[in-house]
Design an enzyme around this catalytic site. Sequence first.
Site, PDB file in Angstrom:
ATOM      1  N   LYS A 195      -9.762 -55.030 -22.200  1.00  0.00           N
ATOM      2  CA  LYS A 195      -8.543 -54.563 -21.530  1.00  0.00           C
ATOM      3  C   LYS A 195      -8.948 -53.747 -20.309  1.00  0.00           C
ATOM      4  O   LYS A 195      -9.655 -52.746 -20.434  1.00  0.00           O
ATOM      5  CB  LYS A 195      -7.702 -53.724 -22.486  1.00  0.00           C
ATOM      6  CG  LYS A 195      -6.458 -53.145 -21.828  1.00  0.00           C
ATOM      7  CD  LYS A 195      -5.566 -52.429 -22.813  1.00  0.00           C
ATOM      8  CE  LYS A 195      -4.402 -51.789 -22.091  1.00  0.00           C
ATOM      9  NZ  LYS A 195      -3.477 -51.118 -23.016  1.00  0.00           N
ATOM     10  N   LYS A 248      -7.026 -58.957 -21.246  1.00  0.00           N
ATOM     11  CA  LYS A 248      -5.799 -58.464 -20.629  1.00  0.00           C
ATOM     12  C   LYS A 248      -6.121 -57.702 -19.366  1.00  0.00           C
ATOM     13  O   LYS A 248      -7.022 -56.858 -19.409  1.00  0.00           O
ATOM     14  CB  LYS A 248      -5.093 -57.540 -21.633  1.00  0.00           C
ATOM     15  CG  LYS A 248      -3.881 -56.838 -21.097  1.00  0.00           C
ATOM     16  CD  LYS A 248      -3.406 -55.804 -22.075  1.00  0.00           C
ATOM     17  CE  LYS A 248      -2.219 -55.083 -21.452  1.00  0.00           C
ATOM     18  NZ  LYS A 248      -1.773 -53.973 -22.243  1.00  0.00           N
ATOM     19  N   TYR A 313       6.117 -62.414 -21.410  1.00  0.00           N
ATOM     20  CA  TYR A 313       7.560 -62.137 -21.330  1.00  0.00           C
ATOM     21  C   TYR A 313       8.335 -63.410 -20.983  1.00  0.00           C
ATOM     22  O   TYR A 313       9.544 -63.450 -21.101  1.00  0.00           O
ATOM     23  CB  TYR A 313       7.809 -61.040 -20.280  1.00  0.00           C
ATOM     24  CG  TYR A 313       7.016 -59.789 -20.576  1.00  0.00           C
ATOM     25  CD1 TYR A 313       7.441 -58.898 -21.555  1.00  0.00           C
ATOM     26  CD2 TYR A 313       5.809 -59.521 -19.920  1.00  0.00           C
ATOM     27  CE1 TYR A 313       6.691 -57.770 -21.867  1.00  0.00           C
ATOM     28  CE2 TYR A 313       5.063 -58.403 -20.224  1.00  0.00           C
ATOM     29  CZ  TYR A 313       5.504 -57.533 -21.197  1.00  0.00           C
ATOM     30  OH  TYR A 313       4.756 -56.420 -21.519  1.00  0.00           O
TER      31      TYR A 313
HETATM   32  C1  PBG Z   1      -0.467 -49.513 -24.153  1.00  0.00           C
HETATM   33  C2  PBG Z   1      -0.225 -50.805 -23.504  1.00  0.00           C
HETATM   34  C3  PBG Z   1      -0.030 -51.095 -22.147  1.00  0.00           C
HETATM   35  C4  PBG Z   1       0.278 -52.451 -22.082  1.00  0.00           C
HETATM   36  C5  PBG Z   1       0.231 -52.948 -23.361  1.00  0.00           C
HETATM   37  N1  PBG Z   1      -0.105 -51.930 -24.230  1.00  0.00           N
HETATM   38  C6  PBG Z   1      -0.027 -50.213 -20.957  1.00  0.00           C
HETATM   39  C7  PBG Z   1      -1.233 -49.523 -20.520  1.00  0.00           C
HETATM   40  O1  PBG Z   1      -2.333 -49.709 -21.034  1.00  0.00           O
HETATM   41  O2  PBG Z   1      -1.069 -48.721 -19.600  1.00  0.00           O
HETATM   42  C8  PBG Z   1       0.624 -53.204 -20.826  1.00  0.00           C
HETATM   43  C9  PBG Z   1       1.480 -54.415 -21.039  1.00  0.00           C
HETATM   44  C10 PBG Z   1       2.046 -54.995 -19.791  1.00  0.00           C
HETATM   45  O3  PBG Z   1       1.794 -54.530 -18.653  1.00  0.00           O
HETATM   46  O4  PBG Z   1       2.799 -55.978 -19.922  1.00  0.00           O
HETATM   47  N2  PBG Z   1      -1.739 -49.002 -24.053  1.00  0.00           N
END
Ligand code: PBG
Length: 328
Positions: A195, A248, A313
């Site tokens: 991530k 991600k 989404y």
């Molecule tokens: C929580 C989380 C986030 C997303 C999913 N889980 C935000 C972040 O890490 O700031 C982002 C999902 C998206 O942008 O669609 N940690």
Amino acid sequence: MPFPTYRTRRLRESPALRRLVQETHLTPSELILPLFIVPGHGIRQEIASLPGQYHLSVDQAVTEAKAVVDHGIPAVLLFGLPESKDPLGREAYSPTGAVQQAVHAIKQAVPALVVITDVCLCEYTDHGHCGVVDGERIVNDLTLELLQRTALSHVEAGADMVAPSDMMDGRVGAIRACLDDKGYYQIPIMAYAAKYASSFYGPFREAVQSTPQFGDRRSYQMDPANAREAVREVQLDIAEGADIVMVKPALPYLDVIARVRQSTDLPLAAYNVSGEYAMIKAAARLGWLDEERAMLEALTSIKRAGADIIITYFAKEAVRLLERGAAW
Ligand code: PBG
């Protein structure tokens, strides 16, 4: 056999021929739709930064879950908003939190739907970080216990799978140990393994008001410049017990998806994040992109790169398009 013996255009002549040689197929069964659960009743409020996505109270989430199943989509990923935020994100692990209630209600009403929960603290902490804060530092090991409690509260409410997204070191192992200890050894973990610290989460953070109040997430989320490190993150999460690994965001990281695909046989998920969704929506609204074609092209590219599962989404819209036989 170069031109004129060989002509690549021969197999592009008609829609039927193109279908015959199409290499990548998108199907509803590999999609996961994220849902945003809020406290209250009768709430279905469109999210300004994510047109077509809604803040849903538990009762409305149940209605939405039925629609998801009717679309042939196998799973949802639940995010929650608390009544109030505090330094330790207490509502994240409250048995009566919005997510815990939604899990229970959805499993009662639509047992066939796979209910996955996002395990993180940032929607619940007043500082907006994904862990316990000491001064300006995000403290790794103290956070693990809160993540364990959060995951356990979701599973006790009936969640089929948990998905830690916090990027603390060791959280997959900590959650695995906690679930096993309580007898939930059959509950899989989908790890947000690679991530990145991405600007493409902007619309999501607006939706859940989780923008960090100081600093940024670079001390725990990955540097966008790194790809080898993604493979290492994935291997570590697998060693700790991850059942599904995730990359991600998706579109700016298709090379990472392809690389991770080469490095593991585990199911690989990719998260088509809020910014990727919002860009297409916004450009379409301005008349600069054909929304339907751009959506299918983007999702197909994520699959082509090597993802087995796409969190998006667009899930319901994409299914409707596929059923119509739409293409790019
Ligand atoms: C929580 C989380 C986030 C997303 C999913 N889980 C935000 C972040 O890490 O700031 C982002 C999902 C998206 O942008 O669609 N940690």
